[in-house]
Scaffold this motif. Structure first.
Motif, short mmCIF file in Angstrom:
data_model
loop_
_atom_site.label_atom_id
_atom_site.label_comp_id
_atom_site.label_asym_id
_atom_site.label_seq_id
_atom_site.Cartn_x
_atom_site.Cartn_y
_atom_site.Cartn_z
N UNK A 251 0.85 -1.19 0.00
CA UNK A 251 0.00 0.00 0.00
C UNK A 251 0.88 1.23 0.00
N UNK A 252 0.64 2.13 -0.95
CA UNK A 252 1.46 3.34 -1.02
C UNK A 252 1.02 4.30 0.09
N UNK A 253 1.95 4.77 0.92
CA UNK A 253 1.56 5.57 2.09
C UNK A 253 1.16 7.01 1.75
N UNK A 254 1.60 7.54 0.63
CA UNK A 254 1.34 8.95 0.32
C UNK A 254 -0.03 9.18 -0.28
N UNK A 255 -0.39 10.45 -0.38
CA UNK A 255 -1.66 10.85 -0.99
C UNK A 255 -1.39 11.32 -2.40
N UNK A 256 -2.17 10.81 -3.34
CA UNK A 256 -1.98 11.13 -4.74
C UNK A 256 -3.15 11.94 -5.27
N UNK A 257 -2.84 12.89 -6.12
CA UNK A 257 -3.87 13.68 -6.80
C UNK A 257 -3.60 13.62 -8.31
N UNK A 258 -4.66 13.56 -9.08
CA UNK A 258 -4.54 13.47 -10.53
C UNK A 258 -4.67 14.86 -11.15
N UNK A 259 -4.10 15.07 -12.33
CA UNK A 259 -4.12 16.40 -12.97
C UNK A 259 -5.53 16.89 -13.21
N UNK A 260 -5.80 18.12 -12.80
CA UNK A 260 -7.16 18.66 -12.85
C UNK A 260 -7.60 19.07 -14.25
N UNK A 261 -6.68 19.16 -15.21
CA UNK A 261 -7.08 19.56 -16.55
C UNK A 261 -7.74 18.43 -17.33
N UNK A 262 -7.56 17.18 -16.88
CA UNK A 262 -8.16 16.05 -17.59
C UNK A 262 -9.02 15.17 -16.68
N UNK A 263 -8.92 15.34 -15.36
CA UNK A 263 -9.70 14.53 -14.42
C UNK A 263 -10.50 15.44 -13.49
N UNK A 264 -11.68 14.95 -13.12
CA UNK A 264 -12.56 15.67 -12.20
C UNK A 264 -12.94 14.73 -11.06
N UNK A 265 -12.77 15.13 -9.80
CA UNK A 265 -13.09 14.24 -8.68
C UNK A 265 -14.58 13.87 -8.67
N UNK A 266 -14.86 12.67 -8.20
CA UNK A 266 -16.26 12.25 -8.06
C UNK A 266 -16.95 13.07 -6.98
N UNK A 267 -18.28 13.10 -7.05
CA UNK A 267 -19.03 14.01 -6.20
C UNK A 267 -18.93 13.74 -4.72
N UNK A 268 -19.14 12.50 -4.29
CA UNK A 268 -19.13 12.21 -2.86
C UNK A 268 -18.48 10.85 -2.60
N UNK A 269 -18.33 10.53 -1.33
CA UNK A 269 -17.64 9.30 -0.94
C UNK A 269 -18.43 8.06 -1.35
N UNK A 270 -19.77 8.14 -1.29
CA UNK A 270 -20.58 6.97 -1.63
C UNK A 270 -20.44 6.61 -3.11
N UNK A 271 -20.41 7.63 -3.98
CA UNK A 271 -20.21 7.38 -5.40
C UNK A 271 -18.84 6.78 -5.66
#
Length: 377
Positions: A251-271
């Motif tokens: 398991x990778x311990x760090x937090x990763x974020x994807x580039x915002x110009x091509x990806x959009x986070x999902x709305x909520x935790x349940x989704x």
């Protein structure tokens, strides 16, 4: 006065960029239905792609090239004409990346050579990635630029014109070659867990919808589903690599974020939880993969005289006569490609040169040996 001049310049750039986009996406044709000689089309496509890359090297205008433009330039690496794709890759794209004249957004375009029939192009890409890009990190301790580019590679593949939703198992066999080539260039024991986490993190996002002529007829949910399929495909192939190499996947311990110009986070935790819990990888592909011989078994066999395996549709005409016109439509049949790539070797880099009017000539039989990349910066 300075602001007005800057706005005027940007307006002019947008006008020029519109013409360049049309030339790149139409294979050098300005208007559909108007007959143009193959040599002229090849020259115009290469020139337009080179100009777009030059525009991206300017700080003030890098942002005017959107994700669709980068995907279009990535497809130039798969042009049917050898001189077009080799000149753009070896004399334009790779030198611009290793000298940091263009953004890291263009790194995934390198891996579009996975299906190329010319070994020299794949070797040059592997050489550039391993020796010039693999250890470049934005900040100490952060993922390298090529490790971060895995998500952008999946985005480009999700928008690739060869994707066929009606034949998903065949499509995955075709597209697995791109990810396998990326893994061969980038993945080592020290970063396999990071790459596995990056691939899985895609399922916490959706495709960012943009207004573009290339994708206006395809619903955004279709691209998002393709991203989830590719996410699981990448994890499947990474797990295969780790198993065959006896590498642990932690398991990778760090937090990763994807580039915002091509990806959009999902709305909520349940989704997000629902998406992560749902399997997307086609079972038929998994069955075919399980029956296929392993890499060790392939190495133990003598290399067959005939080729085997699917090949990218965009590269099927790559070995035709240098003077032939690129195919306007992609055939549905699968042409064979070699089971395994030769080991990467050092090649010599050519300096930027003027683009001749006749890009592909019939007398260029040994062109693969004339475009090798050197190790010099």
């Amino acid at each position: 006065m300075g602001m007005e001049r800057q706005l005027l310049t940007r307006e002019r750039v947008q006008l020029v960029l519109g013409t360049l986009r049309q030339l790149v996406r139409n294979g050098g044709e300005m208007q559909q239905g108007i007959a143009t000689s193959p040599q002229t089309c090849q020259h115009l496509q290469l020139t337009a792609a080179s100009c777009m890359l030059k525009l991206a090297s300017l700080v003030h205008f890098d942002h005017v090239l959107n994700a669709a433009d980068i995907s279009s330039l990535a497809l130039v690496v798969q042009a049917p004409c050898y001189e077009v794709r080799s000149t753009f890759l070896l004399k334009k794209l790779i030198p611009s990346l290793v000298s940091w004249r263009v953004s890291v957004r263009f790194i995934p375009a390198l891996f579009m050579v996975a299906h190329d029939p010319e070994t020299v192009l794949r070797d040059n890409v592997k050489h550039a990635v391993e020796l010039r890009l693999a250890n470049v990190r934005p900040t100490p301790g952060s993922p390298s630029v090529v490790e971060e580019s895995l998500c952008r590679l999946l985005f480009i593949l999700a928008h690739h014109p060869d994707w066929d939703d009606s034949r998903i198992a065949d499509t995955l066999e075709l597209f697995s070659r791109y990810i396998e080539f990326y893994i061969a260039c980038v993945c080592v024991a020290q970063n396999v867990s990071l790459l596995f986490c990056y691939a899985g993190e895609v399922k916490a996002y959706r495709n960012r919808q943009t207004v573009d002529a290339l994708s206006k007829d395809v619903p955004n949910d279709t691209f998002t589903k393709r991203l989830y399929i590719l996410s699981e495909l990448a994890q499947y192939l990474l797990r295969e690599k780790s198993t065959s190499s006896n590498w642990p996947v932690n398991v990778y311990p760090g937090k990763l974020t994807l580039p915002s110009d091509v990806f959009e986070p999902l709305g909520d935790a349940s989704e997000s939880s629902a998406v992560r819990a749902q399997p997307y990888l086609d079972p038929e592909f998994i069955k075919r993969r399980a029956k296929a011989p392993t890499a060790a078994q392939k190495r133990s066999r003598a290399r067959p005289a005939g080729p085997s395996g699917p090949q990218s549709k965009r590269n099927r005409n790559a070995s035709v006569s240098r003077g032939s016109k690129p195919s306007a439509s992609r055939s549905k049949g699968k042409q064979a490609a070699g089971d395994e790539d030769d080991d990467g070797s050092d090649a010599n880099d050519s300096d930027d040169s003027d683009i001749d009017g006749d890009v592909c000539m019939d007398d260029s039989d040994n062109a693969a040996e004339d475009v090798e990349m050197s190790d010099e910066e």
